[in-house]
Design a protein around this motif. Sequence first.
Motif, PDB file in Angstrom:
ATOM      1  N   LYS A  11      52.881  61.976  43.913  1.00 20.46           N
ATOM      2  CA  LYS A  11      52.244  62.120  42.595  1.00 20.46           C
ATOM      3  C   LYS A  11      50.753  61.827  42.679  1.00 20.46           C
ATOM      4  N   ASP A  12      50.377  60.817  43.468  1.00 20.92           N
ATOM      5  CA  ASP A  12      48.963  60.469  43.595  1.00 20.92           C
ATOM      6  C   ASP A  12      48.168  61.622  44.220  1.00 20.92           C
ATOM      7  N   VAL A  13      48.742  62.251  45.252  1.00 26.65           N
ATOM      8  CA  VAL A  13      48.066  63.384  45.886  1.00 26.65           C
ATOM      9  C   VAL A  13      47.900  64.527  44.893  1.00 26.65           C
ATOM     10  N   GLU A  14      48.937  64.809  44.131  1.00 26.70           N
ATOM     11  CA  GLU A  14      48.871  65.894  43.153  1.00 26.70           C
ATOM     12  C   GLU A  14      47.773  65.638  42.116  1.00 26.70           C
ATOM     13  N   GLU A  15      47.694  64.404  41.612  1.00 23.04           N
ATOM     14  CA  GLU A  15      46.718  64.109  40.561  1.00 23.04           C
ATOM     15  C   GLU A  15      45.289  64.128  41.089  1.00 23.04           C
ATOM     16  N   LEU A  16      45.080  63.623  42.290  1.00 20.40           N
ATOM     17  CA  LEU A  16      43.732  63.614  42.847  1.00 20.40           C
ATOM     18  C   LEU A  16      43.333  65.002  43.361  1.00 20.40           C
ATOM     19  N   HIS A  17      44.326  65.773  43.791  1.00 21.02           N
ATOM     20  CA  HIS A  17      44.034  67.100  44.309  1.00 21.02           C
ATOM     21  C   HIS A  17      43.412  67.996  43.244  1.00 21.02           C
ATOM     22  N   ALA A  18      43.718  67.739  41.992  1.00 21.22           N
ATOM     23  CA  ALA A  18      43.146  68.537  40.908  1.00 21.22           C
ATOM     24  C   ALA A  18      41.626  68.416  40.861  1.00 21.22           C
ATOM     25  N   HIS A  19      41.092  67.329  41.396  1.00 17.03           N
ATOM     26  CA  HIS A  19      39.641  67.117  41.389  1.00 17.03           C
ATOM     27  C   HIS A  19      38.986  67.548  42.695  1.00 17.03           C
ATOM     28  N   LEU A  20      39.801  68.000  43.652  1.00 21.42           N
ATOM     29  CA  LEU A  20      39.270  68.325  44.977  1.00 21.42           C
ATOM     30  C   LEU A  20      38.484  69.624  44.983  1.00 21.42           C
ATOM     31  N   GLN A  21      38.994  70.653  44.308  1.00 16.79           N
ATOM     32  CA  GLN A  21      38.343  71.948  44.363  1.00 16.79           C
ATOM     33  C   GLN A  21      36.909  71.915  43.829  1.00 16.79           C
ATOM     34  N   PRO A  22      36.656  71.308  42.656  1.00 21.49           N
ATOM     35  CA  PRO A  22      35.253  71.229  42.200  1.00 21.49           C
ATOM     36  C   PRO A  22      34.356  70.481  43.180  1.00 21.49           C
ATOM     37  N   ARG A  23      34.867  69.379  43.748  1.00 24.17           N
ATOM     38  CA  ARG A  23      34.076  68.628  44.729  1.00 24.17           C
ATOM     39  C   ARG A  23      33.824  69.483  45.967  1.00 24.17           C
ATOM     40  N   GLY A  24      34.854  70.204  46.398  1.00 26.51           N
ATOM     41  CA  GLY A  24      34.700  71.048  47.570  1.00 26.51           C
ATOM     42  C   GLY A  24      33.725  72.190  47.343  1.00 26.51           C
ATOM     43  N   GLU A  25      33.755  72.805  46.163  1.00 26.49           N
ATOM     44  CA  GLU A  25      32.825  73.900  45.859  1.00 26.49           C
ATOM     45  C   GLU A  25      31.385  73.405  45.844  1.00 26.49           C
ATOM     46  N   GLU A  26      31.193  72.208  45.344  1.00 28.23           N
ATOM     47  CA  GLU A  26      29.843  71.627  45.332  1.00 28.23           C
ATOM     48  C   GLU A  26      29.327  71.435  46.752  1.00 28.23           C
ATOM     49  N   SER A  27      30.191  70.890  47.611  1.00 28.25           N
ATOM     50  CA  SER A  27      29.796  70.696  49.006  1.00 28.25           C
ATOM     51  C   SER A  27      29.623  72.028  49.721  1.00 28.25           C
ATOM     52  N   LEU A  28      30.457  73.015  49.384  1.00 23.65           N
ATOM     53  CA  LEU A  28      30.342  74.335  49.998  1.00 23.65           C
ATOM     54  C   LEU A  28      29.017  74.991  49.643  1.00 23.65           C
ATOM     55  N   ASN A  29      28.625  74.910  48.380  1.00 24.63           N
ATOM     56  CA  ASN A  29      27.343  75.500  47.967  1.00 24.63           C
ATOM     57  C   ASN A  29      26.169  74.821  48.667  1.00 24.63           C
ATOM     58  N   ASP A  30      26.278  73.501  48.833  1.00 25.34           N
ATOM     59  CA  ASP A  30      25.224  72.783  49.556  1.00 25.34           C
ATOM     60  C   ASP A  30      25.182  73.222  51.017  1.00 25.34           C
ATOM     61  N   ALA A  31      26.361  73.399  51.618  1.00 27.98           N
ATOM     62  CA  ALA A  31      26.422  73.847  53.014  1.00 27.98           C
ATOM     63  C   ALA A  31      25.843  75.250  53.156  1.00 27.98           C
ATOM     64  N   ARG A  32      26.135  76.137  52.185  1.00 32.40           N
ATOM     65  CA  ARG A  32      25.568  77.492  52.228  1.00 32.40           C
ATOM     66  C   ARG A  32      24.045  77.437  52.241  1.00 32.40           C
ATOM     67  N   ARG A  33      23.480  76.610  51.372  1.00 32.81           N
ATOM     68  CA  ARG A  33      22.017  76.513  51.293  1.00 32.81           C
ATOM     69  C   ARG A  33      21.426  76.006  52.601  1.00 32.81           C
ATOM     70  N   ARG A  34      22.025  74.962  53.150  1.00 33.83           N
ATOM     71  CA  ARG A  34      21.489  74.387  54.374  1.00 33.83           C
ATOM     72  C   ARG A  34      21.657  75.331  55.569  1.00 33.83           C
ATOM     73  N   LEU A  35      22.768  76.037  55.623  1.00 27.18           N
ATOM     74  CA  LEU A  35      22.981  76.987  56.716  1.00 27.18           C
ATOM     75  C   LEU A  35      22.015  78.168  56.606  1.00 27.18           C
ATOM     76  N   ALA A  36      21.806  78.647  55.373  1.00 21.30           N
ATOM     77  CA  ALA A  36      20.857  79.754  55.185  1.00 21.30           C
ATOM     78  C   ALA A  36      19.449  79.329  55.578  1.00 21.30           C
ATOM     79  N   ALA A  37      19.086  78.091  55.217  1.00 25.05           N
ATOM     80  CA  ALA A  37      17.761  77.584  55.566  1.00 25.05           C
ATOM     81  C   ALA A  37      17.615  77.455  57.082  1.00 25.05           C
ATOM     82  N   ARG A  38      18.680  76.998  57.734  1.00 28.68           N
ATOM     83  CA  ARG A  38      18.633  76.871  59.196  1.00 28.68           C
ATOM     84  C   ARG A  38      18.513  78.241  59.849  1.00 28.68           C
ATOM     85  N   GLY A  39      19.278  79.225  59.342  1.00 26.64           N
ATOM     86  CA  GLY A  39      19.191  80.568  59.888  1.00 26.64           C
ATOM     87  C   GLY A  39      17.806  81.165  59.714  1.00 26.64           C
TER      88      GLY A  39
END
Length: 322
Positions: free
Chosen positions: A202-230
């Motif tokens: 149950k704990d994993v299920e409840e916390l997992h609901a907040h994972l996707q927004p956190r992951g998208e935020e980190s993904l967008n940051d990674a995209r920016r940094r990778l593009a800048a490096r390229g």
Amino acid sequence: MFQDAISCSLELLGLEGLQVEEGDRFRLPDLQAKRGSDPRWTPTLDTLRPPPQGGKRDFQWRKTSAIRPITFNAPEGIDESVVHLHLSHRLVQRLLGRFTSQGFVYDDLSRACLATADDSIPRVVLLARLAVFGPQASRLHEEILTITARWSPASQRSAPLTPFGRDGEARTMELLEKNLSPAARREVPADVRAQLLASLVKDVEELHAHLQPRGEESLNDARRRLAARGETEANELSRILIDQKKRVTAELAKYRDQPQLELGLNDDEQRQKQNDIQYWQDWLANVEGDLDREPPRIRNFYTVKSHRIEPVGLVYLWPSAS
């Protein structure tokens, strides 16, 4: 953390962790006795021995060349008495491969962990991994994501677990890093362990609901940094090629305008000089194509083609005073 990860992987092989030998030098457990008979480990263990004097890596060399101590800090100057471990070293790749390639699917890796903390409230941490891939599934970026929350028994919750804010998360991660070491372990009552185990899904299920927004935020940051490096690497390559083009053009012009520079050269030197001139001419004929192709190729290499966000574990921090 790097050192801890290496020690953890060694322990999963049934060995001791790293032992401090002197200063920032560490002694590896007896990998030779444990893995020396496995031919797949032979090239890895060879990187830890002093280089052979005659260049021959044979049985006799392995028998007389002991595995050297390791360090995680680059030695000052040349020091062949120690092995500098870094992320690209063969031993590191071998030991950490079980974590980076398949995460927590091995039977000897646990999805849940329980630790005690010098704190007054129970806490829970969902650990997840963001993996970012480029063309041909090349791994461009990887990071651990965390969702932290105050834990309470499922029967007492009026709402799902709610992640901490910035300060609460910082405090939780500070406690986690401080109390996961073996020296900080304290016994947790069996009834508490049973209660947490029953609540895990149950704990994993409840916390997992907040994972996707956190992951998208980190993904967008990674995209920016990778593009800048390229962009940086592409511009740097263009600059290098343009500078090299100027130097080669100037060198060719010098021999074209001053043919007397070849006077006094013997036949071998004449042939070498003509070979050099031919090479420079061929290089100049291709450099414009390189300038057109290579910078875009580098930019494309750092373009995110796919990503994966997946939970890899759950950690409970139980108050040691309770």
